[in-house]
Design a protein around this motif. Structure first.
Motif, PDB file in Angstrom:
ATOM      1  N   ASP A  34      36.193  32.366  14.376  1.00  0.00           N
ATOM      2  CA  ASP A  34      36.747  32.389  13.699  1.00  0.00           C
ATOM      3  C   ASP A  34      36.491  32.037  12.291  1.00  0.00           C
ATOM      4  OD1 ASP A  34      39.391  31.509  14.833  1.00  0.00           O
ATOM      5  OD2 ASP A  34      39.947  29.723  14.374  1.00  0.00           O
ATOM      6  N   TRP A  58      53.352  28.056   7.311  1.00  0.00           N
ATOM      7  CA  TRP A  58      52.921  26.897   7.230  1.00  0.00           C
ATOM      8  C   TRP A  58      53.340  26.690   5.755  1.00  0.00           C
ATOM      9  CZ3 TRP A  58      49.679  23.776  10.194  1.00  0.00           C
ATOM     10  CH2 TRP A  58      49.268  24.465  11.208  1.00  0.00           C
ATOM     11  N   HIS A  63      48.416  23.148   5.880  1.00  0.00           N
ATOM     12  CA  HIS A  63      47.183  23.899   6.400  1.00  0.00           C
ATOM     13  C   HIS A  63      45.703  23.479   6.939  1.00  0.00           C
ATOM     14  CE1 HIS A  63      44.509  27.110   8.040  1.00  0.00           C
ATOM     15  NE2 HIS A  63      45.778  27.752   8.370  1.00  0.00           N
ATOM     16  N   VAL A  65      42.667  24.566   7.230  1.00  0.00           N
ATOM     17  CA  VAL A  65      41.407  25.122   6.479  1.00  0.00           C
ATOM     18  C   VAL A  65      41.917  23.971   4.930  1.00  0.00           C
ATOM     19  CG1 VAL A  65      40.456  26.619   5.969  1.00  0.00           C
ATOM     20  CG2 VAL A  65      41.052  26.829   7.713  1.00  0.00           C
ATOM     21  N   ASN A  89      41.108  34.854  12.762  1.00  0.00           N
ATOM     22  CA  ASN A  89      41.091  33.613  14.259  1.00  0.00           C
ATOM     23  C   ASN A  89      40.937  34.730  14.914  1.00  0.00           C
ATOM     24  OD1 ASN A  89      41.041  31.803  11.830  1.00  0.00           O
ATOM     25  ND2 ASN A  89      43.177  31.560  12.082  1.00  0.00           N
ATOM     26  N   GLN A  93      44.383  28.529  19.803  1.00  0.00           N
ATOM     27  CA  GLN A  93      45.081  26.796  19.290  1.00  0.00           C
ATOM     28  C   GLN A  93      45.064  26.203  20.041  1.00  0.00           C
ATOM     29  OE1 GLN A  93      46.582  27.712  15.844  1.00  0.00           O
ATOM     30  NE2 GLN A  93      45.257  28.354  14.596  1.00  0.00           N
ATOM     31  N   LEU A  97      39.378  24.260  23.195  1.00  0.00           N
ATOM     32  CA  LEU A  97      38.414  25.058  22.553  1.00  0.00           C
ATOM     33  C   LEU A  97      37.815  24.778  21.096  1.00  0.00           C
ATOM     34  CD1 LEU A  97      39.061  28.355  24.007  1.00  0.00           C
ATOM     35  CD2 LEU A  97      38.074  26.780  25.038  1.00  0.00           C
ATOM     36  N   GLY A  98      38.324  23.642  20.896  1.00  0.00           N
ATOM     37  CA  GLY A  98      37.303  22.886  19.268  1.00  0.00           C
ATOM     38  C   GLY A  98      38.077  24.411  18.143  1.00  0.00           C
ATOM     39  N   SER A  99      39.628  24.479  18.403  1.00  0.00           N
ATOM     40  CA  SER A  99      40.074  25.261  16.963  1.00  0.00           C
ATOM     41  C   SER A  99      40.337  24.741  15.576  1.00  0.00           C
ATOM     42  CB  SER A  99      41.292  26.150  17.857  1.00  0.00           C
ATOM     43  OG  SER A  99      41.861  25.360  17.507  1.00  0.00           O
ATOM     44  N   SER A 100      40.815  23.547  16.148  1.00  0.00           N
ATOM     45  CA  SER A 100      40.568  21.936  14.831  1.00  0.00           C
ATOM     46  C   SER A 100      39.603  22.246  14.676  1.00  0.00           C
ATOM     47  CB  SER A 100      41.622  21.078  15.655  1.00  0.00           C
ATOM     48  OG  SER A 100      40.552  19.553  16.727  1.00  0.00           O
ATOM     49  N   ALA A 265      40.277  18.322  26.094  1.00  0.00           N
ATOM     50  CA  ALA A 265      40.922  17.921  26.934  1.00  0.00           C
ATOM     51  C   ALA A 265      41.834  18.987  27.811  1.00  0.00           C
ATOM     52  CB  ALA A 265      42.041  17.279  25.232  1.00  0.00           C
TER      53      ALA A 265
HETATM   54  N1  LIG Z   1      42.524  28.013  12.275  1.00  0.00           N
HETATM   55  C1  LIG Z   1      42.986  27.029  12.322  1.00  0.00           C
HETATM   56  N2  LIG Z   1      43.844  26.837  10.966  1.00  0.00           N
HETATM   57  C2  LIG Z   1      45.170  26.243  10.863  1.00  0.00           C
HETATM   58  N3  LIG Z   1      44.833  25.280  11.675  1.00  0.00           N
HETATM   59  C3  LIG Z   1      44.964  25.691  12.994  1.00  0.00           C
HETATM   60  C4  LIG Z   1      43.219  26.184  12.862  1.00  0.00           C
HETATM   61  N4  LIG Z   1      42.851  25.485  14.121  1.00  0.00           N
HETATM   62  C5  LIG Z   1      43.438  24.847  14.695  1.00  0.00           C
HETATM   63  N5  LIG Z   1      44.791  24.266  13.982  1.00  0.00           N
HETATM   64  C6  LIG Z   1      45.438  23.312  14.237  1.00  0.00           C
HETATM   65  O1  LIG Z   1      44.660  22.396  15.085  1.00  0.00           O
HETATM   66  C7  LIG Z   1      45.824  22.380  16.063  1.00  0.00           C
HETATM   67  C8  LIG Z   1      45.267  22.388  17.695  1.00  0.00           C
HETATM   68  O2  LIG Z   1      44.204  21.259  17.703  1.00  0.00           O
HETATM   69  P1  LIG Z   1      44.470  20.692  18.570  1.00  0.00           P
HETATM   70  O3  LIG Z   1      42.784  19.014  18.553  1.00  0.00           O
HETATM   71  O4  LIG Z   1      45.071  20.436  19.585  1.00  0.00           O
HETATM   72  O5  LIG Z   1      43.544  22.174  19.866  1.00  0.00           O
HETATM   73  P2  LIG Z   1      42.525  22.646  19.678  1.00  0.00           P
HETATM   74  O6  LIG Z   1      41.443  21.915  18.749  1.00  0.00           O
HETATM   75  O7  LIG Z   1      42.272  24.021  19.940  1.00  0.00           O
HETATM   76  O8  LIG Z   1      41.534  22.503  21.471  1.00  0.00           O
HETATM   77  P3  LIG Z   1      40.804  20.629  21.660  1.00  0.00           P
HETATM   78  O9  LIG Z   1      40.774  19.533  20.303  1.00  0.00           O
HETATM   79  O10 LIG Z   1      41.090  20.144  22.703  1.00  0.00           O
HETATM   80  O11 LIG Z   1      39.539  21.376  21.864  1.00  0.00           O
HETATM   81  C9  LIG Z   1      46.174  24.073  15.547  1.00  0.00           C
HETATM   82  O12 LIG Z   1      48.121  23.678  16.005  1.00  0.00           O
HETATM   83  C10 LIG Z   1      46.887  23.467  14.470  1.00  0.00           C
HETATM   84  O13 LIG Z   1      48.233  22.751  13.720  1.00  0.00           O
END
Ligand SMILES: Nc1ncnc2c1ncn2[C@@H]1O[C@H](COP(=O)(O)OP(=O)(O)OP(=O)(O)O)[C@@H](O)[C@H]1O
Ligand SMILES: [Mg+2]
Length: 312
Positions: A34, A58, A63, A65, A89, A93, A97-100, A265
């Motif tokens: 991202d 949002w 948000h 970030v 991005n 999500q 895959l660690g998007s958060s 997870a």
């Molecule tokens: N680039 C982003 N911009 C804004 N919010 C985000 C972004 N990426 C993730 N998020 C927030 O985090 C949530 C996803 O987080 P979550 O920890 O459940 O999953 P993940 O990080 O994709 O996977 P994991 O933590 O299991 O590796 C999204 O629903 C959103 O609310």
């Protein structure tokens, strides 16, 4: 000292946590990213998103970030008049895959870079050391495994000590060729966490510690040990019922001799193939294509650098 007019740009990698027996500790940074471009604005917060999450609405201050940037500015002595960000991005999500983590680390690095430009600091780490970025990221994320790998790149072991959070960064095999299998629908991390028991049998804990130790050897020097090294005794079996398609693909890949694990997870599956060794990425794609539900198969590389400032 005035806030810079120029934006800063940060790229942050996807990360796969756990890697089987390394529950809540191991993380691997992947070549899927991202990008956040951030600048100081006149007031409030403005968020634009392209790619994953573009359709979501949002409240800007909610948000992730922006929340991370607010925490970053707080840590370096104060908020700018306003913030504007553009997110491009690619990381799915809610798929493990660690998007958060990527969103949080990007926000912290962007805030640190803008604060450093304001102060004329040559190195952003002079205004907020990397260890503080990691601590803040971990506070927002709630666990260290993804944020550690996202920040440092490569393979990381995150661990708690009485003195605080520690991270060991390792260089995985140069030939490691991670292949991600991403299903159509996400699973909330909370659902996956709730499936775990409070206690596990001592024999399982002992077996898991042997495999976690083996996995580090396998990932760094002994690819022939990756299949036994990725066997987990602490979490995957308990989560199988909440993601049956993930459990089925995992079992199919492992039965074919492919060292596959649930990514974070879940519900994505990560296959740790190795260049020059069979079965490789093509075998993963073939088995995933035969599954009863669709899987997107992404052959990737390890991101060795971690989250970083880039020039555009
Ligand atoms: N680039 C982003 N911009 C804004 N919010 C985000 C972004 N990426 C993730 N998020 C927030 O985090 C949530 C996803 O987080 P979550 O920890 O459940 O999953 P993940 O990080 O994709 O996977 P994991 O933590 O299991 O590796 C999204 O629903 C959103 O609310
Ligand atoms: Mg997450």
């Amino acid at each position: 000292m005035s806030w810079p007019g120029q934006p800063v740009t940060v790229v942050a990698p996807a990360t796969s946590a756990n890697l089987g027996p390394g529950f809540d500790s191991l993380g691997l940074a992947l070549s899927l990213h991202d990008t956040v471009q951030a600048r100081v604005a006149g007031s409030g917060a403005d968020v634009r998103v392209t790619g994953v999450g573009a359709g979501q609405r949002w409240r800007p201050e909610r948000h992730l970030v922006i929340r991370a940037m607010r925490a970053g500015f707080e840590a370096v002595g104060g908020q700018p008049p306003g913030i504007a960000i553009e997110c491009r991005n690619h990381i799915p999500q809610g798929f493990g895959l660690g998007s958060s983590a990527a969103a949080i680390v990007s926000g912290l690095l962007a805030a640190r870079a803008l604060a450093a430009a304001r102060e004329g600091a040559a190195d952003p780490a002079d205004v907020l050391p990397d260890a503080d970025v990691l601590r803040l990221a971990c506070e927002i994320e709630g666990h260290p495994d993804n944020v550690a790998a996202c920040q440092a790149g490569g393979l990381t072991i995150a661990f708690d000590t009485a003195a605080g959070l520690g991270v060991a960064r390792l260089t995985p095999l140069a030939t490691l060729a991670p292949v991600l299998c991403v299903p159509a629908a996400p699973v909330a991390t909370k659902t996956a966490r709730e499936a775990l028991p409070d206690q596990v049998p001592h024999a399982d804990a002992a077996a898991n510690s042997a495999r976690a130790a083996l996995l580090i050897t396998a990932l760094t020097t002994r690819p022939d040990l990756l299949l036994p090294g990725t066997e987990d005794f602490l979490h995957q079996r308990y989560r199988a019922a909440s993601m049956p398609r993930t459990a089925t693909l995992l079992a199919t890949l492992r039965a074919a001799g492919i060292p596959a694990v649930v990514s974070g997870a879940g519900p994505s599956v990560l296959a740790l193939t190795v260049g020059g060794l069979a079965p490789g990425a093509a075998a993963v794609a073939l088995l995933a294509a035969r599954a009863s539900s669709p899987w997107r198969v992404l052959p990737l590389r390890v991101d060795a650098d971690g989250a970083r400032l880039v020039s555009a």
